[in-house]
Design a protein around this motif. Structure first.
Motif, PDB file in Angstrom:
ATOM      1  N   LEU A 112      -6.880  29.063  60.215  1.00 40.23           N
ATOM      2  CA  LEU A 112      -6.350  29.045  58.851  1.00 40.23           C
ATOM      3  C   LEU A 112      -5.288  27.974  58.672  1.00 40.23           C
ATOM      4  N   THR A 113      -4.376  27.864  59.627  1.00 39.09           N
ATOM      5  CA  THR A 113      -3.176  27.028  59.444  1.00 39.09           C
ATOM      6  C   THR A 113      -3.205  25.717  60.222  1.00 39.09           C
ATOM      7  N   LYS A 114      -4.239  25.584  61.131  1.00 38.59           N
ATOM      8  CA  LYS A 114      -4.290  24.437  62.045  1.00 38.59           C
ATOM      9  C   LYS A 114      -3.086  24.424  62.996  1.00 38.59           C
ATOM     10  N   SER A 115      -2.497  25.576  63.189  1.00 37.23           N
ATOM     11  CA  SER A 115      -1.353  25.742  64.075  1.00 37.23           C
ATOM     12  C   SER A 115      -1.349  27.188  64.564  1.00 37.23           C
ATOM     13  N   THR A 117       1.126  29.046  64.522  1.00 37.72           N
ATOM     14  CA  THR A 117       2.082  29.771  63.685  1.00 37.72           C
ATOM     15  C   THR A 117       1.730  29.529  62.223  1.00 37.72           C
ATOM     16  N   MET A 118       2.464  30.202  61.342  1.00 43.56           N
ATOM     17  CA  MET A 118       2.243  30.024  59.912  1.00 43.56           C
ATOM     18  C   MET A 118       3.583  29.920  59.213  1.00 43.56           C
ATOM     19  N   SER A 119       3.687  28.995  58.277  1.00 40.36           N
ATOM     20  CA  SER A 119       4.883  28.859  57.457  1.00 40.36           C
ATOM     21  C   SER A 119       4.447  28.496  56.046  1.00 40.36           C
ATOM     22  N   GLN A 120       4.819  29.342  55.092  1.00 34.91           N
ATOM     23  CA  GLN A 120       4.394  29.155  53.706  1.00 34.91           C
ATOM     24  C   GLN A 120       5.541  29.448  52.745  1.00 34.91           C
ATOM     25  N   SER A 121       5.704  28.593  51.777  1.00 37.93           N
ATOM     26  CA  SER A 121       6.696  28.845  50.734  1.00 37.93           C
ATOM     27  C   SER A 121       6.082  29.717  49.649  1.00 37.93           C
ATOM     28  N   PHE A 122       6.940  30.414  48.901  1.00 42.10           N
ATOM     29  CA  PHE A 122       6.464  31.232  47.794  1.00 42.10           C
ATOM     30  C   PHE A 122       7.547  31.278  46.716  1.00 42.10           C
ATOM     31  N   SER A 123       7.112  31.558  45.502  1.00 44.41           N
ATOM     32  CA  SER A 123       8.046  31.710  44.388  1.00 44.41           C
ATOM     33  C   SER A 123       8.028  33.121  43.818  1.00 44.41           C
ATOM     34  N   THR A 124       6.950  33.862  44.117  1.00 41.34           N
ATOM     35  CA  THR A 124       6.836  35.263  43.693  1.00 41.34           C
ATOM     36  C   THR A 124       6.246  36.068  44.840  1.00 41.34           C
ATOM     37  N   MET A 125       6.819  37.230  45.090  1.00 46.91           N
ATOM     38  CA  MET A 125       6.280  38.097  46.135  1.00 46.91           C
ATOM     39  C   MET A 125       6.374  39.545  45.671  1.00 46.91           C
ATOM     40  N   MET A 230     -12.586  38.101  51.567  1.00 46.53           N
ATOM     41  CA  MET A 230     -11.436  38.684  52.224  1.00 46.53           C
ATOM     42  C   MET A 230     -11.578  38.407  53.710  1.00 46.53           C
ATOM     43  N   GLN A 231     -10.479  37.957  54.348  1.00 51.33           N
ATOM     44  CA  GLN A 231     -10.538  37.665  55.774  1.00 51.33           C
ATOM     45  C   GLN A 231      -9.234  37.999  56.472  1.00 51.33           C
ATOM     46  N   PRO A 232      -9.263  38.976  57.403  1.00 51.64           N
ATOM     47  CA  PRO A 232      -8.090  39.200  58.246  1.00 51.64           C
ATOM     48  C   PRO A 232      -8.020  38.127  59.336  1.00 51.64           C
ATOM     49  N   TRP A 233      -6.927  37.382  59.374  1.00 54.69           N
ATOM     50  CA  TRP A 233      -6.782  36.303  60.353  1.00 54.69           C
ATOM     51  C   TRP A 233      -5.981  36.736  61.575  1.00 54.69           C
ATOM     52  N   VAL A 234      -5.102  37.685  61.395  1.00 55.17           N
ATOM     53  CA  VAL A 234      -4.246  38.127  62.494  1.00 55.17           C
ATOM     54  C   VAL A 234      -4.156  39.646  62.451  1.00 55.17           C
ATOM     55  N   ALA A 235      -4.207  40.281  63.623  1.00 51.67           N
ATOM     56  CA  ALA A 235      -4.024  41.736  63.704  1.00 51.67           C
ATOM     57  C   ALA A 235      -3.519  42.075  65.101  1.00 51.67           C
ATOM     58  N   TYR A 236      -2.565  43.009  65.156  1.00 51.21           N
ATOM     59  CA  TYR A 236      -2.023  43.415  66.451  1.00 51.21           C
ATOM     60  C   TYR A 236      -1.252  44.717  66.288  1.00 51.21           C
ATOM     61  N   LYS A 237      -0.802  45.267  67.429  1.00 51.78           N
ATOM     62  CA  LYS A 237      -0.055  46.517  67.435  1.00 51.78           C
ATOM     63  C   LYS A 237       1.420  46.267  67.122  1.00 51.78           C
TER      64      LYS A 237
END
Length: 806
Positions: A112-115, A117-125, A230-237
């Motif tokens: 998804l991110t080509k990395s 890790t993931m880092s994304q900006s947002f203006s509404t959450m 819909m796609q789950p990219w990451v999942a863990y305990k």
């Protein structure tokens, strides 16, 4: 356990079973409550942010590997329900960062991110929660927020509608469970819109100790979604040890079903469901029910009506019952559900019927533990008089009951993972294995509408499309498969199986004692050829019956715990096909072709340029298929690589003296340990390690970590080359100089590789095993002794022993 203790335990179990069976039936007392009538649930449904808001600056919120940094902006809180705030909307500037520890999850996130890790900006959450998020936000407040703009309520409303519609997940029902179960929980959901990375995508990050909506039993999930995918990219305990064990609320232990089916396929049903409560504070009971089956009432053990949740079938399929009081761990709860509807059972014309694939585990109110629950079933069917019904279990009685209807009663002798049935006007064929196991085939007398006119409308001269003609072949295959698998994996706890024709063409399915086989598999190869069914994967039609029969062991007798372990069902079943072919192919040609086909399926790139072998670990399950890797990689990976995992172990366990017996014993032991239970990948590994052959202990620790890390949890694929030169001395002793190379693997990769000697008279035999570590080469001379025929070549992978790229 001594004999006396065993007897007491058996008597106790019998007493419990009798008590459940003999319990007074629930008899509705008073009118049923309407769906969604709970005031708390109605409040959650309509809840939106109000004027209560705070401003923040440089505020950081951390949740299970995710960091939410709110640079500056305002939070607007939802109106409290049951005294608790369950959501907030942020408007301003912020950044979402995610770092995961597991290497497999890092690989998935990088798609998804080509990395990693993931880092994304947002203006509404938009946030929904039952934890202490509201308190943390208020603590960080630097002032009172101004009046909210319309966008605040729009964002909350869009999540409430679109998330449920597109992802079929009812967050309000999940929140209600915490509110009524004591108030404070650990549920947390954050949703925001993607920025430049992937526009037009929404992101949802979920923490749920009970298992996330799309990756349970994993408790943390990152998913992207839109109105088309819909796609789950990451999942863990979760990291919290206590939360890791929180798990599910209930387990279904008994189902008493009464189902009336008319000729149109409409069902009118009641289900008395017995539940075991797994932890304290349970008031909301989540159950699975096919969306078109609508509930008209739910009643408790006191006969009084109960509140329940079931929304529009187009929004989400979730069904939940609200108990009148919180239950404690260990309690037994009985519920009566009155329900019915169309479309779960489809009338396909000419007295043929199709139980929809999505309804086969939810035509009754089922637990949401998938194939991890095992329950007793007592089923009473009322059907039109000229039809037959065949179901999981054993038919106890069949009798006319007036009005042109039959009453058929079916019971199970032992708890099973799922119940099903097939309905039609059938012809039957019966046979028994040498050990007396009954195999009965069922084929529709008539063709369904979709195929009835096919011979007349086709420009080619099609043969006979009736499935009845294939009954002897199907039953014969079933008899051989049952006998072979019983010898290899151990006996089943029941004495019969029904092989039934279904009107769907492209797949089969196997429930306990009941197999659904595709109608197209009943047609001969001439018809299949004329209809183009042999153009892709022609071997499927020869393998579908032994594959589905093997699911009596894999998926049914031994369940799988979650999507991460489903490869054990399909991979083990595909391996079983190899066992079937080895014993039924006169020259082993079909057997070797089968393994060649598995290798091809794993190494062939799809239109996205991805080889299934590279897509991810077996334990990623369906998540390996996504918009980046392609939709077909899941099936190829868990079917073909899953089968290869067992095949490689079988080949490494093999000895000239015992042949496959050591691996057979290991698999029989696993079946004994987990019969009637749901197993995990690690459960199987631990079972194998109990009697690990010394030559499999490659790391000297008594473990199979080396093998599982490489082939189950990893994605490495070795490359091999081999060359050999033979010399014969004056006394007739043959020696061979071998150069065997293993490459394209990491330094920690280790494999035990069988070597075969081929003689000029055509004989081939396994003569040695070589262990190679990392990318390495064996360059050595061996004395072979006096041979019965001149040596011709040293062979590698003669029996597809090691999965490789050559």
């Amino acid at each position: 356990m001594d004999t006396r203790a065993s007897l007491l335990a058996a008597l106790l179990m019998a007493a419990v079973a009798h008590a459940q069976t003999a319990a007074k039936p629930i008899e509705p007392n008073g009118p049923a409550k309407a769906a969604n009538a709970s005031s708390a649930y109605a409040a959650l449904l309509s809840d939106l942010p109000g004027t209560d808001g705070v401003t923040v600056k440089d505020f950081t919120l951390r949740r299970e590997g995710a960091t939410f940094h709110f640079d500056q902006g305002s939070f607007y809180f939802y109106t409290p329900v049951e005294g608790q705030v369950t959501g907030a909307v942020f408007v301003g500037t912020g950044r979402f960062d995610l770092a995961v520890q597991d290497a497999g999850e890092q690989r998935s996130l990088a798609l998804l991110t080509k990395s990693s890790t993931m880092s994304q900006s947002f203006s509404t959450m938009v946030l929904r929660f039952t934890d202490e998020t509201a308190e943390e936000i208020r603590k960080a407040s630097v002032g009172v927020a101004g009046a909210p703009v319309a966008h605040v309520q729009d964002a909350a409303a869009n999540l409430a509608t679109n998330y449920r519609r597109d992802l079929s997940d009812n967050a309000d029902l999940r929140i209600l469970a915490d509110l009524l179960g004591g108030g404070r929980g650990q549920y947390f959901l954050a949703s925001f819109h993607m920025g430049s990375l992937l526009t037009e995508k929404n992101v949802v990050f979920i923490v749920d100790p009970e298992g996330t909506a799309h990756a349970a039993p994993d408790q943390v999930e990152l998913t992207t979604w839109s109105d088309v995918e819909m796609q789950p990219w990451v999942a863990y305990k979760m990291q919290d040890a206590e939360a890791k064990e929180n798990g599910k609320r209930i387990q279904v232990t008994d189902e008493r079903l009464d189902v009336t089916i008319d000729r149109s396929g409409q069902m009118k049903s009641t289900a008395e469901t017995t539940l075991k409560v797994l932890r304290d504070g349970v008031r909301v009971v989540p159950l699975k029910l096919y969306p078109t089956l609508r509930v008209s009432g739910v009643y408790g053990e006191s006969d009084a009506p109960l509140d329940f949740v079931q929304d529009d079938k187009k929004l989400d399929p979730d069904f939940g019952v609200i108990l009148s009081a919180a239950a404690k761990a260990g309690d037994t709860v009985r519920l009566l559900t009155v329900y019915g509807g169309r479309d779960a059972l489809r009338a396909d014309g000419h007295e043929t019927y199709y139980l929809m694939s999505g309804a086969r585990d939810s035509w009754y109110p089922a637990g949401d533990n998938g194939f991890g629950d095992f329950a007793a079933f007592h089923m009473t069917f009322h059907i039109p008089q000229n039809l037959q019904i065949v179901a999981t279990g054993k038919q106890v009685s069949l009798a006319p009951e007036g009005n042109g209807m039959l009453k058929a009663v079916w019971d199970t002798d032992t708890p099973i993972a799922v119940a099903g049935f097939n309905l039609g006007n059938f012809k039957t064929k019966e046979a028994k294995t040498t050990s007396g196991f009954d195999v009965t085939g069922y084929a529709d007398v008539n063709l369904p509408d979709d195929y009835a006119n096919l011979p007349n409308s086709s420009q080619m001269a099609l043969g006979n499309l009736s499935a009845v003609q294939a009954l002897p072949t199907e039953v014969s295959q079933g008899v051989v498969a049952i006998q072979l698998y019983s010898d290899y994996f151990g006996k089943l706890p029941y004495d019969h199986i029904a092989l039934t024709e279904q009107t769907a063409c492209s797949y089969g399915q196997s429930w306990p004692m009941l197999v659904y086989l595709p109608i197209c598999g009943f047609w001969d190869s001439t018809v299949q050829q004329q209809l183009g069914l042999l153009d892709y994967d022609a071997s499927y039609w020869r393998e579908v019956t032994p594959h589905e029969v093997s699911h009596q062991w894999w998926g049914q007798l031994v369940g799988f715990k979650s999507y991460r372990d489903q490869w054990m069902s399909e991979g083990f079943a595909n391996f079983s096909v190899g066992v079937f072919l080895r014993h039924t192919s006169a020259k082993m040609d079909d057997y070797r072709a089968f393994w060649k086909e598995q290798q091809k399926d794993l190494l062939q790139k799809n239109k996205e340029g991805v080889r299934p072998i590279d897509a991810g670990a077996l334990t990623m399950g369906e998540r390996v298929s996504n918009s980046k890797s392609g939709e077909g990689v899941y099936q190829a990976l868990i079917y073909s690589k899953g089968a290869y995992v067992l095949h490689m172990l079988e080949m490494m366990y093999w000895t000239p003296k015992d042949q496959e017996a050591l691996f057979e014993n290991a698999m029989q032991q696993f079946v004994k340990e987990y019969a009637g239970k749901a197993a995990t990948t690690e459960d199987w590994k631990a079972s194998l390690e109990k009697k690990l052959p010394p030559w499999m202990n490659l790391r000297g620790d008594g473990k199979l970590d080396w093998f599982f890390d490489e082939w189950v949890y990893g994605t490495e694929l070795p490359h091999y080359t081999i060359s050999s030169e033979f010399t014969v001395d004056s006394s007739g002793v043959t020696s061979v100089h071998i150069k065997l190379s293993q490459s394209n693997v990491s330094d920690k990769f280790v494999m035990r590789i069988p070597l075969y000697l081929q003689l000029k008279n055509g004989q081939v035999a396994c003569i040695a095993y070589v262990v190679l570590h990392g990318s390495n080469t064996l360059d050595q001379t061996f004395a072979l002794g006096k041979l019965p025929s001149p040596a011709k070549a040293m062979l590698l992978n003669y029996n597809a022993d090691v999965l490789s790229d050559d």
